[in-house]
Design an enzyme around this catalytic site. Structure first.
Site, PDB file in Angstrom:
ATOM      1  N   ARG A  63       0.843  -1.185   0.000  1.00 53.30           N
ATOM      2  CA  ARG A  63       0.000   0.000   0.000  1.00 53.30           C
ATOM      3  C   ARG A  63       0.883   1.241   0.000  1.00 53.30           C
ATOM      4  O   ARG A  63       1.977   1.228   0.560  1.00 53.30           O
ATOM      5  CB  ARG A  63      -0.906   0.009   1.225  1.00 53.30           C
ATOM      6  CG  ARG A  63      -1.930  -1.100   1.243  1.00 53.30           C
ATOM      7  CD  ARG A  63      -2.669  -1.098   2.558  1.00 53.30           C
ATOM      8  NE  ARG A  63      -1.762  -1.315   3.672  1.00 53.30           N
ATOM      9  CZ  ARG A  63      -2.095  -1.173   4.954  1.00 53.30           C
ATOM     10  NH1 ARG A  63      -3.316  -0.800   5.265  1.00 53.30           N
ATOM     11  NH2 ARG A  63      -1.222  -1.391   5.899  1.00 53.30           N
ATOM     12  N   ASN A 118      33.163  25.385  -3.437  1.00 54.99           N
ATOM     13  CA  ASN A 118      33.283  23.960  -3.156  1.00 54.99           C
ATOM     14  C   ASN A 118      34.763  23.588  -3.158  1.00 54.99           C
ATOM     15  O   ASN A 118      35.508  23.954  -4.071  1.00 54.99           O
ATOM     16  CB  ASN A 118      32.527  23.151  -4.214  1.00 54.99           C
ATOM     17  CG  ASN A 118      32.306  21.704  -3.794  1.00 54.99           C
ATOM     18  OD1 ASN A 118      33.227  21.037  -3.333  1.00 54.99           O
ATOM     19  ND2 ASN A 118      31.084  21.225  -3.954  1.00 54.99           N
ATOM     20  N   HIS A 170      25.487  21.703  13.624  1.00 56.96           N
ATOM     21  CA  HIS A 170      25.450  20.380  13.009  1.00 56.96           C
ATOM     22  C   HIS A 170      24.099  19.702  13.177  1.00 56.96           C
ATOM     23  O   HIS A 170      23.689  18.898  12.332  1.00 56.96           O
ATOM     24  CB  HIS A 170      26.550  19.502  13.626  1.00 56.96           C
ATOM     25  CG  HIS A 170      26.987  18.383  12.758  1.00 56.96           C
ATOM     26  ND1 HIS A 170      27.842  18.548  11.690  1.00 56.96           N
ATOM     27  CD2 HIS A 170      26.680  17.057  12.790  1.00 56.96           C
ATOM     28  CE1 HIS A 170      28.054  17.387  11.111  1.00 56.96           C
ATOM     29  NE2 HIS A 170      27.364  16.459  11.748  1.00 56.96           N
ATOM     30  N   GLY A 216      23.550  11.247  -2.219  1.00 64.93           N
ATOM     31  CA  GLY A 216      24.713  11.940  -2.769  1.00 64.93           C
ATOM     32  C   GLY A 216      25.401  12.891  -1.828  1.00 64.93           C
ATOM     33  O   GLY A 216      26.395  13.519  -2.212  1.00 64.93           O
ATOM     34  N   ALA A 217      24.928  13.028  -0.586  1.00 69.00           N
ATOM     35  CA  ALA A 217      25.548  13.964   0.353  1.00 69.00           C
ATOM     36  C   ALA A 217      26.808  13.350   0.949  1.00 69.00           C
ATOM     37  O   ALA A 217      26.774  12.246   1.491  1.00 69.00           O
ATOM     38  CB  ALA A 217      24.573  14.332   1.466  1.00 69.00           C
ATOM     39  N   HIS A 223      23.314  21.303   3.971  1.00 66.78           N
ATOM     40  CA  HIS A 223      23.857  22.205   2.968  1.00 66.78           C
ATOM     41  C   HIS A 223      23.221  21.895   1.614  1.00 66.78           C
ATOM     42  O   HIS A 223      22.612  20.852   1.416  1.00 66.78           O
ATOM     43  CB  HIS A 223      25.381  22.052   2.858  1.00 66.78           C
ATOM     44  CG  HIS A 223      25.820  20.734   2.311  1.00 66.78           C
ATOM     45  ND1 HIS A 223      25.814  19.571   3.053  1.00 66.78           N
ATOM     46  CD2 HIS A 223      26.276  20.382   1.075  1.00 66.78           C
ATOM     47  CE1 HIS A 223      26.244  18.568   2.317  1.00 66.78           C
ATOM     48  NE2 HIS A 223      26.531  19.023   1.106  1.00 66.78           N
ATOM     49  N   CYS A 253       0.614  28.474 -20.727  1.00 66.78           N
ATOM     50  CA  CYS A 253       1.733  27.850 -20.030  1.00 66.78           C
ATOM     51  C   CYS A 253       1.231  26.587 -19.350  1.00 66.78           C
ATOM     52  O   CYS A 253       0.221  26.621 -18.631  1.00 66.78           O
ATOM     53  CB  CYS A 253       2.313  28.829 -19.009  1.00 66.78           C
ATOM     54  SG  CYS A 253       3.378  28.082 -17.760  1.00 66.78           S
ATOM     55  N   CYS A 256       1.077  26.904 -15.522  1.00 64.16           N
ATOM     56  CA  CYS A 256      -0.005  27.792 -15.070  1.00 64.16           C
ATOM     57  C   CYS A 256      -1.353  27.068 -15.135  1.00 64.16           C
ATOM     58  O   CYS A 256      -2.255  27.351 -14.351  1.00 64.16           O
ATOM     59  CB  CYS A 256      -0.062  29.045 -15.947  1.00 64.16           C
ATOM     60  SG  CYS A 256       1.253  30.251 -15.652  1.00 64.16           S
TER      61      CYS A 256
END
Length: 387
Positions: A63, A118, A170, A216-217, A223, A253, A256
């Protein structure tokens, strides 16, 4: 720091093997097309904004309310307001790459957010931008050419790769901030985008956030990232072409005119949030400005705070319902140097993708994804989350 990331897990595969199959093949319950207790059949829908087909196969899941991340980004430990080894924490500024700007709270000398270079950029801001070159397959000789020419094209790796540190401590995640504080993060994006627009060779800016290692962190401190490119990515070009095609056929659009119906999750004064009609991923969310707007950097202070409130609500809902899943957040905006006539049909939006499935060979090979949850059912689950 890497922009993206690789992970392997035992989450439900897309075109690959499904690790867990439901003993109840009907998948969804009530909802548009849900039929209550009736069985659901697979359906193929076309995403008219991103020009891709999506297969909805509810038999591949339990579900909708049972689909949760197996890999919560929460540690389960008491929150540590300061990590001695984290370069993003207050007091560790010397461990970071050069700062671009910071935002101070009115009542304190400490910063509330910082935008920095970076330390491991994907592109070089020191590289001199040049015109696209075409590489001839037979002679490998370089000739000046437009990037639209047939053949293998390349440009110098000029660009910018920045990090937005969203909080000094942190233990704070984006959903822990107030709407005004999230608004400050959004306005920091805007400020940096406007700075990058001054470089004529920069064509497109992608703002994105990777939350959780499997999304991917590389650092757990909250951040997001900004990459400015000297080219317009294929996905952005395809999106604009789809919007143009819709406008030529209807005179309107497509964002929209988006039909929310059973797809609506929540709304605010200036934004709506939906699960898109052909959601590529389970519990995918789009936040769309009510008023037509081509560029994210057009957002003003009032709308930034309003968006901050809706974004906070949605992040809390997916955290509660989906076991604090890893997720990616992207802002899809319009390229800088676009023909003014295109502004009538290009419309920016923010996308949130919880990482609940694995992309398999079928998706990679076809570009057609398999989503185990019908969008109407996912929207219903998120609408009904009690916080």
């Amino acid at each position: 720091m890497a922009a993206g990331g690789f992970h392997s897990s035992n989450q439900m595969a897309g075109g690959g093997e499904v690790e867990e199959r439901s003993s109840n093949p009907r998948g969804a319950g009530a909802g548009a097309g849900g039929g209550g207790g009736e069985s659901r059949v697979p359906e193929i829908r076309k995403d008219s904004v991103q020009n891709r087909w999506v297969i909805f196969s509810p038999a591949r899941s339990r579900r909708p309310s049972d689909l949760r991340s197996k890999f919560s980004t929460s540690t389960g430990n008491p929150p540590d307001p300061h990590s001695q080894n984290c370069p993003f924490c207050l007091g560790n500024e010397h461990l970071c790459a050069p700062e671009i700007f910071r935002v101070h709270p009115s009542h304190s000398a400490h910063w509330k957010l910082r935008v920095i270079q970076n330390l491991y950029p994907a592109l070089s801001r020191d590289e001199l931008p040049v015109q696209p070159e075409q590489v001839d397959d037979e002679s490998s000789s370089k000739t000046s050419s437009s990037s639209s020419k047939i053949g293998n094209n390349k440009v110098a790796g000029f660009g910018f790769h920045d990090v937005v540190i969203e909080a000094p401590f942190h233990s704070l995640q984006l959903l822990d901030l107030s709407p005004a504080e999230i608004g400050d993060v959004l306005l920091a994006y805007k400020k940096r985008i406007l700075q990058l627009r001054s470089y004529h060779s920069i064509q497109y800016v992608q703002v994105f956030k990777n939350h959780g290692a499997s999304a991917g962190a590389s650092l757990s401190h909250s951040h997001s990232q900004i990459i400015a490119l000297p080219v317009v990515p294929t996905a952005a070009s395809a999106r604009i072409d789809c919007m143009k095609q819709h406008f030529e056929q209807t005179g309107k659009c497509n964002l929209c005119e988006v039909q929310v119906d059973d797809l609506l999750i929540d709304e605010s004064a200036h934004f709506i949030s939906i699960v898109p009609f052909a959601a590529t991923f389970p519990f995918e969310i789009w936040i769309i400005p009510r008023d037509h707007s081509s560029h994210f950097h057009e957002v003003d202070n009032e709308k930034a705070v309003d968006l901050g409130g809706l974004l906070k609500l949605l992040l809390r809902k997916i955290s509660s319902q989906l076991n604090d899943p890893p997720y990616n957040m992207m802002i899809h905006t319009t390229p800088f140097h676009i023909n003014p006539s295109c502004l009538t049909y290009t419309h920016w939006f923010l996308q949130i993708v919880p990482q609940l499935t694995i992309v398999g060979g079928f998706e990679v090979g076809t570009g057609c994804h398999i989503n185990p949850i019908f969008p109407e059912d996912a929207a219903k689950v998120l609408r009904e989350v009690q916080l």
